[in-house]
Design a protein around this motif. Structure first.
Motif, PDB file in Angstrom:
ATOM      1  N   PRO A   1       1.106 -18.488  -5.070  1.00 39.16           N
ATOM      2  CA  PRO A   1       2.115 -17.488  -5.983  1.00 39.16           C
ATOM      3  C   PRO A   1       3.549 -17.681  -5.847  1.00 39.16           C
ATOM      4  CG  PRO A   1       0.389 -16.302  -4.565  1.00 39.16           C
ATOM      5  CD  PRO A   1       0.583 -17.451  -4.191  1.00 39.16           C
ATOM      6  N   HIS A   2       4.151 -17.510  -6.899  1.00 41.13           N
ATOM      7  CA  HIS A   2       5.455 -17.779  -6.652  1.00 41.13           C
ATOM      8  C   HIS A   2       6.220 -16.766  -7.615  1.00 41.13           C
ATOM      9  CE1 HIS A   2       8.895 -21.080  -8.121  1.00 41.13           C
ATOM     10  NE2 HIS A   2       9.391 -20.186  -7.309  1.00 41.13           N
TER      11      HIS A   2
ATOM     12  N   PHE B   1      -4.965 -13.795 -14.204  1.00 43.82           N
ATOM     13  CA  PHE B   1      -3.516 -13.602 -13.536  1.00 43.82           C
ATOM     14  C   PHE B   1      -4.083 -13.562 -12.064  1.00 43.82           C
ATOM     15  CE2 PHE B   1      -2.888 -11.378 -17.316  1.00 43.82           C
ATOM     16  CZ  PHE B   1      -1.941 -12.312 -18.254  1.00 43.82           C
ATOM     17  N   ASN B   2      -5.030 -14.350 -11.530  1.00 42.92           N
ATOM     18  CA  ASN B   2      -5.567 -14.583 -10.385  1.00 42.92           C
ATOM     19  C   ASN B   2      -4.120 -15.051  -9.317  1.00 42.92           C
ATOM     20  OD1 ASN B   2      -7.110 -14.068  -7.948  1.00 42.92           O
ATOM     21  ND2 ASN B   2      -7.740 -16.392  -8.226  1.00 42.92           N
ATOM     22  N   GLY B   3      -4.144 -14.790  -7.973  1.00 40.00           N
ATOM     23  CA  GLY B   3      -3.013 -15.509  -7.136  1.00 40.00           C
ATOM     24  C   GLY B   3      -2.713 -16.970  -7.452  1.00 40.00           C
ATOM     25  N   ASN B   4      -3.726 -17.912  -7.857  1.00 37.97           N
ATOM     26  CA  ASN B   4      -3.393 -19.126  -7.921  1.00 37.97           C
ATOM     27  C   ASN B   4      -3.167 -19.577  -9.398  1.00 37.97           C
ATOM     28  OD1 ASN B   4      -5.991 -19.020  -9.084  1.00 37.97           O
ATOM     29  ND2 ASN B   4      -6.904 -20.439  -8.060  1.00 37.97           N
ATOM     30  N   LYS B   5      -2.850 -18.785 -10.368  1.00 39.91           N
ATOM     31  CA  LYS B   5      -2.706 -19.162 -11.676  1.00 39.91           C
ATOM     32  C   LYS B   5      -1.223 -19.310 -11.804  1.00 39.91           C
ATOM     33  CE  LYS B   5      -6.917 -19.215 -12.910  1.00 39.91           C
ATOM     34  NZ  LYS B   5      -7.625 -18.870 -11.808  1.00 39.91           N
ATOM     35  N   ILE B   6      -0.908 -19.731 -13.097  1.00 37.87           N
ATOM     36  CA  ILE B   6       0.466 -20.236 -13.308  1.00 37.87           C
ATOM     37  C   ILE B   6       1.416 -18.724 -13.236  1.00 37.87           C
ATOM     38  CG2 ILE B   6       0.337 -19.809 -15.837  1.00 37.87           C
ATOM     39  CD1 ILE B   6       1.888 -22.642 -16.162  1.00 37.87           C
TER      40      ILE B   6
ATOM     41  N   THR C   1       0.886 -14.743 -12.038  1.00 33.25           N
ATOM     42  CA  THR C   1      -0.038 -13.660 -11.281  1.00 33.25           C
ATOM     43  C   THR C   1       0.247 -12.110 -11.300  1.00 33.25           C
ATOM     44  OG1 THR C   1      -1.341 -13.422  -9.159  1.00 33.25           O
ATOM     45  CG2 THR C   1       1.026 -14.007  -8.868  1.00 33.25           C
ATOM     46  N   THR C   2      -0.439 -11.254 -11.344  1.00 40.22           N
ATOM     47  CA  THR C   2      -0.428 -10.027 -10.835  1.00 40.22           C
ATOM     48  C   THR C   2      -1.141  -9.541  -9.617  1.00 40.22           C
ATOM     49  OG1 THR C   2      -2.500  -9.701 -12.281  1.00 40.22           O
ATOM     50  CG2 THR C   2      -0.342  -9.445 -13.400  1.00 40.22           C
ATOM     51  N   SER C   3      -1.353 -10.639  -8.746  1.00 43.80           N
ATOM     52  CA  SER C   3      -2.070 -10.517  -7.732  1.00 43.80           C
ATOM     53  C   SER C   3      -3.562 -10.658  -7.798  1.00 43.80           C
ATOM     54  CB  SER C   3      -1.954  -9.138  -6.958  1.00 43.80           C
ATOM     55  OG  SER C   3      -2.867  -9.050  -5.775  1.00 43.80           O
ATOM     56  N   GLY C   4      -4.060  -9.916  -8.500  1.00 49.83           N
ATOM     57  CA  GLY C   4      -5.497 -10.049  -9.206  1.00 49.83           C
ATOM     58  C   GLY C   4      -5.278  -9.641 -10.352  1.00 49.83           C
ATOM     59  N   GLY C   5      -5.808  -9.881 -11.426  1.00 50.50           N
ATOM     60  CA  GLY C   5      -5.910  -9.625 -12.908  1.00 50.50           C
ATOM     61  C   GLY C   5      -6.268 -10.476 -13.778  1.00 50.50           C
ATOM     62  N   GLY C   6      -6.279  -9.719 -15.213  1.00 54.04           N
ATOM     63  CA  GLY C   6      -6.587 -10.802 -16.338  1.00 54.04           C
ATOM     64  C   GLY C   6      -6.407 -10.019 -17.451  1.00 54.04           C
ATOM     65  N   ALA C   7      -6.521 -10.462 -18.743  1.00 58.03           N
ATOM     66  CA  ALA C   7      -6.549  -9.701 -19.915  1.00 58.03           C
ATOM     67  C   ALA C   7      -7.350 -10.215 -21.065  1.00 58.03           C
ATOM     68  CB  ALA C   7      -4.910 -10.218 -20.436  1.00 58.03           C
ATOM     69  N   LEU C   8      -7.833  -9.576 -21.854  1.00 60.49           N
ATOM     70  CA  LEU C   8      -8.827  -9.810 -22.995  1.00 60.49           C
ATOM     71  C   LEU C   8      -7.843 -10.073 -24.288  1.00 60.49           C
ATOM     72  CD1 LEU C   8     -11.379 -10.658 -23.768  1.00 60.49           C
ATOM     73  CD2 LEU C   8     -11.857  -8.334 -24.669  1.00 60.49           C
ATOM     74  N   VAL C   9      -7.711 -10.902 -24.856  1.00 58.80           N
ATOM     75  CA  VAL C   9      -7.027 -11.259 -26.182  1.00 58.80           C
ATOM     76  C   VAL C   9      -8.117 -10.889 -27.402  1.00 58.80           C
ATOM     77  CG1 VAL C   9      -5.373 -12.741 -27.527  1.00 58.80           C
ATOM     78  CG2 VAL C   9      -5.354 -12.906 -25.085  1.00 58.80           C
ATOM     79  N   THR C  10      -7.377  -9.978 -28.232  1.00 59.24           N
ATOM     80  CA  THR C  10      -8.455  -9.868 -29.315  1.00 59.24           C
ATOM     81  C   THR C  10      -7.626 -10.095 -30.642  1.00 59.24           C
ATOM     82  OG1 THR C  10      -7.561  -7.439 -29.651  1.00 59.24           O
ATOM     83  CG2 THR C  10      -9.410  -7.766 -27.967  1.00 59.24           C
ATOM     84  N   ASN C  11      -8.511  -9.891 -31.856  1.00 59.16           N
ATOM     85  CA  ASN C  11      -7.763 -10.282 -33.136  1.00 59.16           C
ATOM     86  C   ASN C  11      -7.288  -9.014 -33.711  1.00 59.16           C
ATOM     87  OD1 ASN C  11      -7.983 -12.940 -33.165  1.00 59.16           O
ATOM     88  ND2 ASN C  11     -10.308 -12.947 -33.905  1.00 59.16           N
ATOM     89  N   THR C  12      -8.132  -7.787 -33.282  1.00 64.41           N
ATOM     90  CA  THR C  12      -7.618  -6.726 -33.992  1.00 64.41           C
ATOM     91  C   THR C  12      -7.390  -5.300 -32.993  1.00 64.41           C
ATOM     92  OG1 THR C  12      -9.808  -5.646 -33.992  1.00 64.41           O
ATOM     93  CG2 THR C  12      -9.363  -7.348 -35.715  1.00 64.41           C
TER      94      THR C  12
ATOM     95  N   ILE D   1       4.054  -6.284 -11.422  1.00 65.31           N
ATOM     96  CA  ILE D   1       4.313  -7.826 -10.984  1.00 65.31           C
ATOM     97  C   ILE D   1       4.107  -8.564 -12.367  1.00 65.31           C
ATOM     98  CG2 ILE D   1       3.316  -9.652  -9.544  1.00 65.31           C
ATOM     99  CD1 ILE D   1       1.934  -7.484  -7.828  1.00 65.31           C
ATOM    100  N   GLY D   2       3.111  -8.412 -13.029  1.00 62.47           N
ATOM    101  CA  GLY D   2       2.984  -9.030 -14.368  1.00 62.47           C
ATOM    102  C   GLY D   2       4.346  -9.319 -15.296  1.00 62.47           C
ATOM    103  N   ARG D   3       4.938  -7.949 -15.478  1.00 62.08           N
ATOM    104  CA  ARG D   3       6.038  -7.929 -16.162  1.00 62.08           C
ATOM    105  C   ARG D   3       7.278  -8.954 -15.809  1.00 62.08           C
ATOM    106  NH1 ARG D   3       8.381  -1.997 -17.395  1.00 62.08           N
ATOM    107  NH2 ARG D   3       9.497  -3.047 -18.755  1.00 62.08           N
ATOM    108  N   GLY D   4       7.279  -8.979 -14.289  1.00 59.79           N
ATOM    109  CA  GLY D   4       8.245  -9.684 -13.714  1.00 59.79           C
ATOM    110  C   GLY D   4       7.913 -11.156 -13.970  1.00 59.79           C
ATOM    111  N   GLN D   5       6.583 -11.425 -14.075  1.00 56.25           N
ATOM    112  CA  GLN D   5       6.087 -12.758 -14.058  1.00 56.25           C
ATOM    113  C   GLN D   5       6.191 -13.339 -15.535  1.00 56.25           C
ATOM    114  OE1 GLN D   5       3.946 -14.959 -11.227  1.00 56.25           O
ATOM    115  NE2 GLN D   5       5.790 -14.294 -10.562  1.00 56.25           N
ATOM    116  N   MET D   6       6.036 -12.514 -16.336  1.00 51.69           N
ATOM    117  CA  MET D   6       6.071 -12.999 -17.853  1.00 51.69           C
ATOM    118  C   MET D   6       7.721 -13.582 -18.031  1.00 51.69           C
ATOM    119  SD  MET D   6       3.293 -13.065 -19.392  1.00 51.69           S
ATOM    120  CE  MET D   6       4.100 -13.239 -21.115  1.00 51.69           C
ATOM    121  N   GLU D   7       8.608 -12.997 -17.587  1.00 55.22           N
ATOM    122  CA  GLU D   7       9.983 -13.246 -17.735  1.00 55.22           C
ATOM    123  C   GLU D   7      10.345 -14.704 -17.109  1.00 55.22           C
ATOM    124  OE1 GLU D   7      11.816  -8.579 -17.065  1.00 55.22           O
ATOM    125  OE2 GLU D   7      11.867 -10.365 -15.208  1.00 55.22           O
TER     126      GLU D   7
END
Length: 377
Positions: free
Chosen positions: A10-11, A187-192, A194-205, A244-250
C-alpha cells in the motif's frame, strides 16, 4: 537483514486521514455516509462514459452481484478466462453454475478471441449457450476488447470485465472497466490504489447500481419492518474504508505514472538480456497501468528457471511471485470444460512478477538491479 522489498505494498497519498477523521467526527463508521457517496462519485468521474459505481467490500463481491443480476443460476455456464486469479472464477461456483475456461492470446496474455468463439460454438452445439463471459485485464494489460465485444454481441452474451488489476489502464483511449455490461474493481491492499480491502461494481444504469446496493445491504424491502423478498448479502463498503479510497483517488494518476516508470526501469534493465521478455503493450491501442511488471524466460535461450531467479531475489529479501496458475489446472476446477492449447500453462511455467509498488525507492531499484546483474542467465 536488509529491509523487505514487497511485490506491491500500500502507498498512502496523505489525504486519507482527513476523510477518516471526518467520518469519526460525525460518527459515520457504518457502511454508509458521505465518504461512500463521494468515493463512488470519484470513481464515476474518473471512468466517465456515463457509468455508475457501487462501493463494496471486495472485487469478488462485485463479481458475485454482477452474475446475480445477469440471472446466473444453478446449472448455467459462464465462460471465464483461465489465466487469472481464482476470485474471477469462484463467484460462478457460488451460484451453482459451471465455469467454462478459455486459453490466452500469446502476446496479450488475456482471453483469446479465437478460443472464445470456439468455446461458444461448441457449448451452443451441445445445447448449453453460456449465460455470460468474464474477461480479465491481467496485470493491468487491457484485453483485446474489439474482438471480444464483437463476438459477445454477435452471440448475444453479456460481457463482464474483471478490472481488478486495471484501474487506470485504457484500450484505444477508453478506460478499462467501461466496456462490459458490468465491471468490477478491486481496492485490495496490493492494488494500484487501496481502501484496505474493498471493491466496486461498475454498472451501465442507475437502476443496476441501486439493485447492487439493495443486494449488498441484505436486500431489505421498503417496509416499516424488516421484510425480505430476495436473498441479500453483507457486501457494502464501510464509510471508514471509503475515506481511504477518497484520498487514494486523489493520487491515482500519480500512482499509474509511478507503476509505468517501474515498467520502464525493468525494460531498460533487461534490454540486453535476450533470455528475458518484459510483458508490454504490443501497440498504441493498449495502455497498461503496469500494476505488476511481469517477465517470461525463454527456455531456448537459458537453462535457468524462474524458481532459481525467485531464490536469488529472496536471498536479498525481495518478494517476487509466479504468474497465476491457470484455473483449468486448479484441483477445484478440474472437471470444468476448457478450450485452448497450452498458452496459459506455458506462461505460468516461464513467468514471474517483479516488485512493482509505486513506493519503490531508488535504493530498492539498485538492490533489484544487483540481483539481475549477478544472475547468470
Amino acid at each position: 537483514m536488509e529491509a523487505k522489498i514487497w511485490l506491491s505494498s500500500p502507498h498512502m497519498g496523505g489525504g486519507e486521514m482527513g476523510y477518516i477523521q471526518e467520518a469519526f467526527e460525525h460518527n459515520w463508521v457504518a457502511p454508509l455516509g458521505k465518504n461512500v457517496d463521494e468515493f463512488e462519485i470519484a470513481i464515476q468521474d474518473y471512468l466517465q462514459e456515463n457509468k455508475f459505481a457501487a462501493a463494496l467490500s471486495s472485487g469478488t463481491a462485485a463479481l458475485h452481484l454482477a452474475l446475480i443480476q445477469l440471472g446466473i443460476g444453478y446449472g448455467d455456464e459462464v465462460i471465464c478466462q483461465s489465466f487469472t486469479f481464482s476470485a474471477t472464477a469462484n463467484p460462478i461456483k457460488y451460484l451453482g453454475a459451471t465455469p467454462v475456461f478459455v486459453d490466452s492470446d500469446k502476446t496479450n496474455w488475456n482471453m483469446s478471441p479465437e478460443f472464445l468463439e470456439i468455446a461458444i460454438q461448441d457449448r451452443v452445439k451441445n445445447h448449453k449457450k453460456p449465460k455470460a463471459v468474464i474477461v480479465v485485464h491481467l496485470y493491468g494489460m487491457p484485453a483485446m476488447m474489439d474482438e471480444i465485444l464483437e463476438i459477445c454481441n454477435r452471440y448475444e452474451i453479456p460481457l463482464v470485465e474483471d478490472s481488478a488489476e486495471s484501474l487506470g489502464s485504457k484500450y484505444k483511449g477508453r478506460r478499462c472497466g467501461t466496456f462490459g455490461e458490468f465491471a468490477l474493481l478491486s481496492f485490495n491492499g496490493n492494488k494500484i490504489i487501496t481502501t484496505s480491502g474493498g471493491g466496486a461494481l461498475v454498472t451501465n444504469t442507475k437502476a443496476q447500481k441501486e439493485k447492487t446496493i439493495f443486494l449488498s445491504t441484505q436486500a431489505r424491502d421498503q417496509a416499516p419492518h424488516y421484510q425480505h423478498s430476495e436473498v441479500g448479502y453483507n457486501y457494502r463498503l464501510s464509510n471508514i474504508c471509503a475515506g481511504i479510497g477518497r484520498g487514494q483517488m486523489e493520487v491515482l494518476e500519480e500512482r499509474v505514472s509511478q507503476r509505468r516508470a517501474n515498467h520502464d526501469f525493468y525494460k531498460e534493465l533487461f534490454s540486453d538480456i535476450d533470455a528475458v521478455e518484459v510483458f508490454s503493450e504490443v501497440n498504441s491501442d493498449f495502455y497498461s497501468n503496469h500494476w505488476l511488471t511481469s517477465i517470461t524466460l525463454h527456455k531456448d535461450l537459458t537453462s535457468r528457471t524462474t524458481e532459481e531467479l525467485m531464490s536469488a531475489f529472496l536471498d536479498r529479501n525481495i518478494e517476487t511471485r509466479p504468474l497465476w496458475k491457470p484455473m483449468h489446472l486448479q484441483p477445484v476446477f478440474k472437471d470444468c470444460p476448457y478450450y485452448g492449447e497450452n498458452v496459459a500453462e506455458e506462461l505460468f511455467n516461464q513467468g514471474l512478477c517483479l516488485p512493482s509498488g509505486s513506493n519503490l525507492t531508488n535504493d530498492d531499484k539498485k538492490r533489484i538491479k544487483d540481483v539481475i546483474v549477478n544472475f547468470q542467465f
